[in-house]
Design an enzyme around this catalytic site. Structure first.
Site, mmCIF file in Angstrom:
data_model
loop_
_atom_site.group_PDB
_atom_site.id
_atom_site.type_symbol
_atom_site.label_atom_id
_atom_site.label_comp_id
_atom_site.label_asym_id
_atom_site.label_seq_id
_atom_site.Cartn_x
_atom_site.Cartn_y
_atom_site.Cartn_z
ATOM 1 N N CYS A 4 2.902 3.356 9.313
ATOM 2 C CA CYS A 4 3.119 4.644 8.660
ATOM 3 C C CYS A 4 3.665 5.664 9.662
ATOM 4 O O CYS A 4 3.095 5.845 10.736
ATOM 5 C CB CYS A 4 1.823 5.159 8.061
ATOM 6 S SG CYS A 4 2.028 6.728 7.180
ATOM 7 N N PRO A 47 0.855 -1.195 0.000
ATOM 8 C CA PRO A 47 0.000 0.000 0.000
ATOM 9 C C PRO A 47 0.886 1.237 0.000
ATOM 10 O O PRO A 47 1.759 1.381 0.857
ATOM 11 C CB PRO A 47 -0.789 -0.131 1.318
ATOM 12 C CG PRO A 47 0.083 -0.982 2.195
ATOM 13 C CD PRO A 47 0.836 -1.904 1.286
ATOM 14 N N ARG A 106 8.314 0.368 -3.652
ATOM 15 C CA ARG A 106 8.653 1.357 -4.677
ATOM 16 C C ARG A 106 9.114 0.748 -6.001
ATOM 17 O O ARG A 106 8.809 1.288 -7.069
ATOM 18 C CB ARG A 106 9.732 2.307 -4.133
ATOM 19 C CG ARG A 106 9.188 3.337 -3.150
ATOM 20 C CD ARG A 106 10.309 4.091 -2.469
ATOM 21 N NE ARG A 106 11.001 3.264 -1.492
ATOM 22 C CZ ARG A 106 12.164 3.580 -0.938
ATOM 23 N NH1 ARG A 106 12.772 4.686 -1.295
ATOM 24 N NH2 ARG A 106 12.710 2.779 -0.041
ATOM 25 N N GLN A 162 -6.286 -1.572 3.086
ATOM 26 C CA GLN A 162 -5.555 -1.182 4.290
ATOM 27 C C GLN A 162 -6.257 -0.023 4.966
ATOM 28 O O GLN A 162 -6.535 1.004 4.351
ATOM 29 C CB GLN A 162 -4.117 -0.777 3.995
ATOM 30 C CG GLN A 162 -3.355 -0.533 5.309
ATOM 31 C CD GLN A 162 -1.924 -0.106 5.128
ATOM 32 O OE1 GLN A 162 -1.657 0.999 4.686
ATOM 33 N NE2 GLN A 162 -0.994 -0.985 5.493
#
Length: 336
Positions: free
Chosen positions: A96, A13, A230, A66
């Site tokens: 996060c 995510p 990424r 998520q």
């Protein structure tokens, strides 16, 4: 039901990246990878525009939602809504590091509150029939990862959670930006391997710093699954080999050109609905990474795809530029 375990390979995510358009592109490259939504707060799901936040195409599964939040009742309601939309998994963000999530008491700061995470997960599990999972860091700030990671996992496991995605890096909530938190401090893969060895009944997926399928295969010798972030976005073409190399499917790899052709009908449908071309093609910019014509591909999509009214012909021109560059390279090789 797929004959594979989707958690074996997943795409992370990623805020502002892994939206429904991005996931539709990634699905053209891999049939079996588990795709994750961007993090959506439980409050937004409960009170916001659900179709805009949660809607996705019928051929996008398996896909996980998520959630971000720390209110068990609200998370339970948001999870139930997500299941009703067709998500195959509900995942709680405990990793996060941004200032926004800290102020909202969710994300990585929840590493300090394993009992609250367990309470949230118990509520989610009771609300849905699909798997409820946790994505976490190994610790935050001055925590000892050997203690913080196992405390969080054990508390959630006691609440019935059996699947965890672990970003193998601590999060520094004080003094580092979210961008810096992707590279500092060092990764500790061995701790995640140890978690799997000492909790063999749990499904452990590793995340963080994974850049290619060689690394994915190496990690799979120690854990149950690997999550790519990424690199899956900036070099999406590598996903074309996932089904064969990671899942062992008896299929040919999907080429970048084939992925574009598969994605074009989706683009056409969404253009007809009024979606701007650039909202969809921005996820394709890295598709031909490292190949001749990649620069022309990016330039045409970014320059010609932005004006209002830009259509599928922009993609065709960009694709033709790549083909021309490849043909020119082959001609040079033939002459040599």
């Amino acid at each position: 039901m797929l004959p594979f375990q989707p958690h074996r390979f997943s795409v992370a995510p990623m805020m502002d990246w892994s939206d429904r358009h991005c996931r539709s592109l990634h699905r053209t490259l891999s049939r079996h990878a588990l795709l994750y939504s961007e993090m959506v707060t439980s409050g937004a799901v409960v009170h916001g525009d659900r179709e805009k936040l949660l809607g996705f195409e019928a051929d996008q599964n398996p896909v996980a939602l998520q959630l971000g939040g720390s209110d068990p009742a609200e998370l339970a309601l948001a999870a139930r809504i997500g299941e009703d939309f067709g998500y195959d998994e509900i995942n709680l963000n405990v990793g996060c590091p941004s200032d926004r999530v800290q102020s909202g008491r969710f994300g990585a700061c929840l590493m300090r509150e394993p009992n609250l995470v367990a309470e949230c997960m118990a509520a989610i599990r009771q609300a849905v029939s699909v798997p409820a999972t946790v994505k976490c860091r190994i610790g935050v700030d001055d925590q000892e990862p050997e203690e913080s990671l196992f405390a969080l996992v054990d508390a959630s496991a006691a609440a019935g959670v059996d699947s965890f995605v672990v970003h193998a890096r601590k999060a520094w909530l004080k003094g580092l930006s979210p961008k810096e938190n992707r590279d500092i401090p060092p990764l500790d893969y061995e701790l995640v391997y140890r978690l799997k060895r000492e909790r063999p009944n749990l499904t452990i997926v590793i995340n963080g710093g994974v850049t290619d399928l060689d690394a994915v295969e190496a990690h799979l010798a120690h854990v149950d699954g690997v999550m790519l972030g990424r690199s899956a976005y900036h070099e999406a073409g590598l996903l074309g080999a996932v089904d064969r190399r990671v899942f062992g499917a008896a299929v040919a790899d999907v080429s970048e050109f084939e992925a574009v052709e598969r994605y074009k009908p989706y683009i056409a449908r969404r253009l007809a609905e009024g979606v701007h071309l650039a909202a969809m093609t921005r996820h394709m910019l890295g598709l031909f990474h490292g190949l001749p014509g990649a620069r022309a591909w990016r330039r045409i999509l970014t320059v010609e795809g932005v004006p209002a009214g830009a259509g599928i012909e922009v993609v065709d021109r960009a694709l033709a530029a790549v083909r021309q560059a490849l043909e020119a390279r082959e001609a040079r090789f033939a002459e040599a």
